[in-house]
Scaffold this active site. Structure first.
Site, mmCIF file in Angstrom:
data_model
loop_
_atom_site.group_PDB
_atom_site.id
_atom_site.type_symbol
_atom_site.label_atom_id
_atom_site.label_comp_id
_atom_site.label_asym_id
_atom_site.label_seq_id
_atom_site.Cartn_x
_atom_site.Cartn_y
_atom_site.Cartn_z
ATOM 1 N N THR A 53 0.869 -1.175 0.000
ATOM 2 C CA THR A 53 0.000 0.000 0.000
ATOM 3 C C THR A 53 0.903 1.222 0.000
ATOM 4 O OG1 THR A 53 -1.813 -1.105 1.143
ATOM 5 C CG2 THR A 53 -1.750 1.298 1.260
ATOM 6 N N LYS A 81 -0.595 5.645 8.302
ATOM 7 C CA LYS A 81 0.198 5.771 7.076
ATOM 8 C C LYS A 81 -0.730 5.814 5.869
ATOM 9 C CE LYS A 81 1.464 2.571 4.449
ATOM 10 N NZ LYS A 81 1.905 1.339 3.775
ATOM 11 N N LYS A 135 -7.383 1.549 -3.211
ATOM 12 C CA LYS A 135 -7.072 1.199 -1.821
ATOM 13 C C LYS A 135 -7.297 2.399 -0.906
ATOM 14 C CE LYS A 135 -5.576 -1.119 1.732
ATOM 15 N NZ LYS A 135 -4.271 -1.803 1.839
#
Length: 293
Positions: free
Chosen positions: A98, A241, A173
């Site tokens: 990711t 994050k 995502k």
């Protein structure tokens, strides 16, 4: 059977690579920054290990990566010992990290210069999904590369979909994480409210989970949230994050994410409680902590 390289054997990458070996029967060479982890993987699944990403990628038809962030990804691809140093013409690099859409586009262009393909393919489903081979994989890139890589990605996935060009997987995502953040905060407030109201929480959840409030988070996390148990995979540090990546991309495309920004700050409060490695359902902890003040 294809010749496959895998870079990054953390809590996600270790079982994902294992599924490719066990379900697909492919020839695998693995690299991990901590070599002992690669040795453990090879002992369990019977593959080979490499001393560098470049060594792992040499001669591979498909190269997978699952590392921590943009900087890690750039190091294992474009660095002096990176996989792109030996990435062969016609090979496809599949990135399950990711990361940002920017680095996805950067690596897509770098792969094309080498006559190779690149797919950004972040996943959702957490550690349990990786271990059970039931991840959702969101892919950006060219259709021809996707078609070639899809049978191998299927080894660790329950859903794989090409969503657009380079960066589309990473942006999807981001949508996923934005939605999860709001859902978990809503569920936290709902359980907290039910506790304050003196309601029978199991009965409440059994009832409302059959209606419009139903979600994966409700079905799988309400009980552990009620009991203050937060040891179930995807950590608060990682979620922050991911939300940071989403908010940075929003600045580029003009999207407004006020709730996401607020929930990100709530996760910062969870970190201040010592919950860096608690799972994302720990948002309820900050509500309960306020009661103790």
């Amino acid at each position: 059977m294809s010749k496959v390289a895998w870079i990054g054997l953390g809590v996600m990458g270790f079982p994902m690579a294992g599924h490719i070996r066990e379900k697909g029967g492919h020839e695998l060479t693995v690299y991990n920054r901590t070599a002992a982890k690669a040795d453990d993987w090879a002992a369990k699944f019977g593959g080979q290990t490499a001393a560098t990403p470049a060594e792992a990628a040499r001669g591979a038809e498909f190269v997978f990566a699952c590392v921590g962030n943009d900087d890690d990804l750039r190091e294992v691809t474009l660095g002096p010992d990176g996989a792109f140093q030996t990435l062969g013409e016609g090979a496809v690099f599949i990135d399950n990290t990711t990361a940002s859409a920017d680095i996805a586009r950067e690596l897509y262009a770098a792969a094309k210069e080498r006559g190779a393909g690149f797919l950004d393919a972040p996943v959702s489903g957490g550690q349990a999904g990786a271990e059970n081979g039931k991840l959702t994989v969101m892919v950006g890139g060219e259709e021809a590369d996707f078609k070639r890589a899809e049978p191998i990605i299927d080894c660790y996935a329950q859903k794989v979909k090409l969503l657009g060009g380079a960066g589309a997987g990473q942006m999807t995502k981001m949508v996923n994480q934005i939605c999860i953040a709001g859902l978990v905060q809503g569920l936290s407030e709902g359980i907290h409210f039910a506790q304050k109201a003196g309601l029978d929480i199991p009965a409440v959840m059994e009832t409302i989970s059959k209606g419009a409030a139903q979600s994966w988070q409700m079905d799988n996390r309400w009980e552990t949230m009620m009991n203050g148990e937060f040891d179930f995979g995807f950590a608060v540090d990682w979620m922050r994050k991911d939300l940071g990546i989403a908010m940075s991309e929003a600045k580029n495309n003009g999207a407004r994410l006020p709730v996401t920004a607020l929930v990100d700050q709530f996760y910062a409060e969870v970190q201040a409680l010592g919950g860096n490695r608690w799972d994302t359902s720990s948002l309820i902890a900050r509500l309960n902590a306020a009661d103790k003040k």
